[in-house]
Design an enzyme around this catalytic site. Structure first.
Site, PDB file in Angstrom:
ATOM      1  N   THR A 175     -12.567   5.323 -13.440  1.00 27.63           N
ATOM      2  CA  THR A 175     -11.451   5.077 -12.466  1.00 27.63           C
ATOM      3  C   THR A 175     -11.581   3.805 -11.735  1.00 27.63           C
ATOM      4  O   THR A 175     -11.032   3.225 -11.448  1.00 27.63           O
ATOM      5  CB  THR A 175     -11.334   6.321 -11.594  1.00 27.63           C
ATOM      6  OG1 THR A 175     -10.198   5.949 -10.796  1.00 27.63           O
ATOM      7  CG2 THR A 175     -12.580   6.338 -10.470  1.00 27.63           C
TER       8      THR A 175
ATOM      9  N   GLU B 174       0.968  -1.258   0.027  1.00 28.75           N
ATOM     10  CA  GLU B 174      -0.162   0.121  -0.116  1.00 28.75           C
ATOM     11  C   GLU B 174       0.915   1.346   0.036  1.00 28.75           C
ATOM     12  O   GLU B 174       0.395   2.350  -0.702  1.00 28.75           O
ATOM     13  CB  GLU B 174      -0.816   0.061   1.279  1.00 28.75           C
ATOM     14  CG  GLU B 174      -2.097   1.074   1.310  1.00 28.75           C
ATOM     15  CD  GLU B 174      -3.332   0.713   0.248  1.00 28.75           C
ATOM     16  OE1 GLU B 174      -3.167  -0.050  -0.701  1.00 28.75           O
ATOM     17  OE2 GLU B 174      -3.983   1.769   0.400  1.00 28.75           O
TER      18      GLU B 174
HETATM   19  C1  DMJ Z   1     -10.780   1.655  -7.088  1.00 27.67           C
HETATM   20  O1  DMJ Z   1     -11.965   1.825  -6.473  1.00 27.67           O
HETATM   21  C2  DMJ Z   1     -10.684   2.887  -8.033  1.00 27.67           C
HETATM   22  O2  DMJ Z   1      -9.663   2.619  -9.013  1.00 27.67           O
HETATM   23  C3  DMJ Z   1     -10.229   4.190  -7.277  1.00 27.67           C
HETATM   24  O3  DMJ Z   1     -10.036   5.282  -8.393  1.00 27.67           O
HETATM   25  C4  DMJ Z   1      -9.206   3.820  -6.530  1.00 27.67           C
HETATM   26  N1  DMJ Z   1      -8.917   2.857  -6.064  1.00 27.67           N
HETATM   27  C5  DMJ Z   1      -9.748   1.723  -6.129  1.00 27.67           C
HETATM   28  C6  DMJ Z   1      -9.003   0.437  -6.132  1.00 27.67           C
HETATM   29  O4  DMJ Z   1      -7.437   0.452  -5.799  1.00 27.67           O
END
Ligand code: DMJ
Length: 857
Positions: free
Chosen positions: A524, A386
């Site tokens: 995203t 992380e």
């Molecule tokens: C996801 O839910 C999406 O990619 C978000 O933008 C950030 N991180 C998580 C996964 O790591």
């Protein structure tokens, strides 16, 4: 002069092909059901091999999804280890790790709807849509959730599924589809958008789906972040355009632009915000958690909706990162947003998405350099921590030892083994890996752009981890503590909706999403979005003029027309209020005023405050922006450059261009393995790259057996370790660097290379009209040492002691020259320490710079 990496790399690189073939044949009979065979069509892997990888990924997906359906649904998730359903933490309302995303709304189902389309499973897609129709009429749920998480996972999932269900061109439309997914999305959007009803001007981080944001305890409403504030525009934009209700896009867009307008003079946005006061709570910035999707959505919004302002924001913000955050290895480091001072020396798992975004932006070189760092992490841990501290050095090692670290060193009082463990513990700052998608995402994007089989091999190695260590009775369990390898009792919805989706797409070159008619932008959360005027608009807003309401009742009538269900009243009244209060404001764009622009304002009689001086950052509405656009770049020229039929391009960083990966090899092999910079990370960060004891026996992916034998046919090349010193320098002020004029020299239509030219300017070189406001990295050319490009520094003809490596975000290639206009040197030299020699070399503090030269004016 390239040197081969010592030891095993060198030996493998010289293996006779017949030996390789015999070896491959043996493998075929013994262990591998499907083995490597080269085929030019799919970046080196045979069709059979890719099919096998696809099938294996598919069966992993179904294992995860079916486990959820059998044991988790209708709850949000399933516990992969115990097979118990998993939902919110009702006992601890502050458990945001669970409660932010788990809204008691069958999260995993919503988040994975479009994954079935990606897998080509139309029946599965329809079945799940039907399940949603049977189960959900609205989101009238008494749950405090995080606005960002619910937007990207649930709203995004619904929107993408709606697009597929409604758009006949994509081959997944559902017969007699009535838009109910969009209605659900609209219902959810109306609940989420209430978070914007915050006097401070930024949305509350959380809201209650039934009662709105004020029902959430204040303690959970303080901490906001830049990503949370800005990354709603893709989903909200699409929702507005598909429902013909502008409020979602207006509010989220305006908020995005306001946020951008509060950037520092360096063009950087800090990433933690107090939602009550809309004040940044510290000045640190980077590209990972808390700010990642700000960059992502600036670029993706500009592509999805063809929006120039957002493209400008992407370019300006990325330029600022290149200038101030990117280090010499290619890591985008954490820095102070106001003075660009180096801040915390770690990168996080979320930042691994950034190389993929750079591919989308067309910047392959910087994408790959940053990617290699994450790749080394995967080699080291079989996971991405992380947070990973690349300074490791400072702690256990440097605190006890004053000499530079070498791989076989041990710390005083410790055995070699204890040393490795201590250093590993230092480097893994946050120790969990919840099977996040970002590294896979970037692997996928880089493969799409390069077709280099290396990325398929990385994907295969990830797949193998999923089939073994991550596999759990009911899905997949990530790692709770990378240091000791304990398992995490959770399968977040993004494991199915993103990680395995990107992995599958990596192995599926013929996927609809890779065809012209299937092109999409991934949100995203990896939900495919597209938008064009052929899409049906459902008119949820139904052209109803916003009623002038002050009392309860009017919006209820509107609501009744849209929904068969009784309206969740509290939300609706607030929604109406929000609509009235936050009416549309024009988009303001930040610009730095120049003399020429000020003159233009006068000429066009535009009123402005009396204290407005050139050099000031101001915000202008679209009209003024358009008016000033022609005056934004000063026109520079140089006689010699013109005479040589060369022209000047102000986009010296190439941000508006797409780099193309040259595939100039006749036999399929991995070009990546021959990229000499690939191994720099190992050299530079070896102190922070120790595997945990349980993960020691694995081989680095790039030299793992048959893959290397086949695709490393041209050998691996690496520069030897650089032993010259680099240092940063600044001429002028940091505040000015964003606006400094630098040009890329480009061949004009009549350009003919002239080897005997007295001033040897070449296309690709850089041209600077003035030597001011420059942030630079120099290399000290100490004779006898190994330079940046792996060459031994010799005492040369001119005895130059410095070489410019990077200037205002631009990394120079070995042969690039930076040309400075003589006119400027002759007339101004405000800092007094810049000079030049008769041979046309520039000197700084009396030191000769090898690659900065003077061009006569
Ligand atoms: C996801 O839910 C999406 O990619 C978000 O933008 C950030 N991180 C998580 C996964 O790591």
């Amino acid at each position: 002069m390239y040197a081969t990496q010592p030891g095993i790399f060198f030996q493998i690189a010289n293996v006779d092909m017949t030996v390789v073939l015999v070896y491959l044949l043996q493998l075929l009979v013994t262990c591998f059901p499907v083995t490597y065979a080269s085929s030019g069509k799919y970046g080196g892997f045979s069709e059979l091999h890719l099919k096998d990888l696809r099938n294996r990924t598919k069966s992993l997906f179904y294992h995860g999804f079916n486990s959820y359906m059998a044991h988790g649904f209708p709850y949000d998730e399933v516990d992969p280890l115990t097979c118990e359903p998993a939902s919110r933490d009702y006992e601890d309302i502050h458990n945001t790790w669970k409660n932010d995303a788990m809204g008691n709304y069958s999260l995993t189902l919503f988040d994975t709807l479009d994954a079935f389309v990606v897998l080509g499973d139309k029946q599965g897609f329809e079945r799940n849509i039907q399940l949603i129709r049977d189960t959900y009429q609205n989101f009238d749920i008494d749950a405090n959730i995080q606005v960002f998480e619910t937007t990207i996972r649930v709203l995004g999932g619904l929107l993408s599924a709606h697009l597929y269900a409604s758009d006949e061109r994509r081959g997944y439309s559902i017969e007699n589809y009535d838009g109910f997914l969009l209605r659900l999305a609209y219902d959810l959007g109306k609940r989420l958008v209430l978070a914007f009803e915050n006097k401070s001007g930024v949305p509350y981080p959380r809201t209650n789906l039934r009662y709105g944001p004020l029902k959430v305890p204040k303690s959970l409403q303080r901490e906001q972040c830049t990503a949370g504030i800005t990354s709603l525009i893709l989903e909200f934009g699409l929702l507005s355009r598909l429902t013909n209700d502008p409020i979602f896009e207006l509010i989220s867009r305006k908020t995005f632009l306001n946020m951008w307008s509060s950037k520092t003079v360096l063009g950087l946005l800090p990433m933690t915000v107090d939602a009550r006061s809309n004040i940044f709570t510290d000045q640190i910035t980077g590209v990972g958690a808390s700010i990642d999707s700000f960059y992502e959505y600036a670029l993706k919004y500009s592509i999805l909706f063809d929006d120039e302002i957002f493209n400008d924001i992407w370019q300006e913000s990325y330029k600022a990162l290149l200038m101030h955050s990117q280090n010499s290895i290619g890591i985008f480091t954490n820095i102070h947003a106001s003075n660009a001072a180096a801040a915390r020396e770690w990168i996080d798992a979320l930042g691994a998405f950034f190389p993929g975004l750079l591919v989308l932006a067309g910047d392959l070189k910087n994408a790959f350099d940053f990617y290699t760092v994450y790749f080394k992490l995967w080699n080291t841990y079989g996971a991405i921590p992380e947070r990973w501290d690349f300074s490791g050095f400072r702690w256990s090692y440097a605190n006890r030892n004053s000499k530079p670290y070498h791989l076989l060193d041990s710390l005083p009082g410790m055995s070699l083994e204890e040393t490795k463990v201590a250093l590993m513990n230092d480097a893994v700052l946050l120790e969990w890996y919840p099977l996040r998608p970002e590294f896979v995402e970037s692997t996928y994007f880089l493969y799409r752009a390069t077709k280099d089989p290396f990325f398929l091999r990385v994907g295969e190695a990830i797949l193998q981890r999923f089939e073994t260590e991550f596999h759990a009775p009911c899905g997949f369990a990530g790692i709770d503590n990378i240091r000791i390898g304990t398992r995490q009792a959770r399968m977040e919805s993004f494991v199915l909706s993103e990680t395995l989706k990107y992995l599958y797409l990596l192995f599926d070159p013929e996927n609809d999403l890779h065809t012209k008619n299937g092109a999409a932008i991934f949100s995203t959360e990896a939900h495919p979005f597209w938008f064009d005027d052929k899409l049906k608009v459902y008119n949820m807003h139904q052209d109803i003029a916003i009623p002038e309401i002050t009392e309860k009742g009017v919006m209820e009538a509107v609501w009744d027309k849209l929904f068969a269900q009784a309206p969740p009243q509290e939300v609706d009244i607030q929604f109406a209020k929000l609509r009235l209060e936050k009416n549309a404001l024009p988009d303001y764009t930040p610009i730095t005023l120049t003399e020429r622009m000020k003159e233009a304002l006068d000429r066009y009689h535009v009123k402005y405050p009396s204290n407005l001086e050139p050099g000031k950052r101001i915000f202008v509405n679209p009209k003024v922006y358009q008016l000033l656009k022609p005056y934004m770049t000063e026109k520079d020229s140089n006689r010699i450059i013109q005479e040589m039929n060369l022209t000047l391009d102000p986009d010296y960083l190439g941000l508006s261009k797409c780099q193309v990966f040259s595939r100039d090899h006749t036999f399929v092999h991995s070009k990546i393995l021959q990229y000499p910079m690939f191994y720099r990370v190992n050299d530079r960060y070896q102190v922070a790259l120790h595997s945990p004891p349980y993960y020691r026996n694995t081989t680095n992916i790039e030299i793992d057996g048959p893959f290397y034998d086949l695709f490393g046919t041209n050998g691996m090349v690496s520069f030897p370790t650089q032993s010259t010193e680099d240092f940063d320098a600044l001429i002028g002020s940091l505040e000015g660097v964003l606006d400094t004029r630098i040009y890329r020299v480009v061949a004009g239509p009549n350009y003919q290379p002239d080897e005997n030219a007295t001033v040897p300017i070449l296309p690709q070189d850089l041209y600077l009209p003035a030597l001011d406001n420059l942030r630079m990295t120099f290399e000290r050319l100490t004779p006898g040492r190994i330079d940046r490009y792996g060459q031994i520094v010799e005492v040369g003809q001119y005895n130059c002691s410095l070489r410019l490596l990077k200037i205002n975000g631009c990394n120079l290639e070995m042969d690039d020259i930076v040309w400075v206009d003589y006119g400027w040197l002759r007339t101004s030299n405000p800092y007094g320490n810049i000079g030049y020699t008769q041979n046309g070399f520039l000197t700084i503090n009396g030191e000769l710079v090898a690659n900065i030269r003077i061009v006569p004016d």
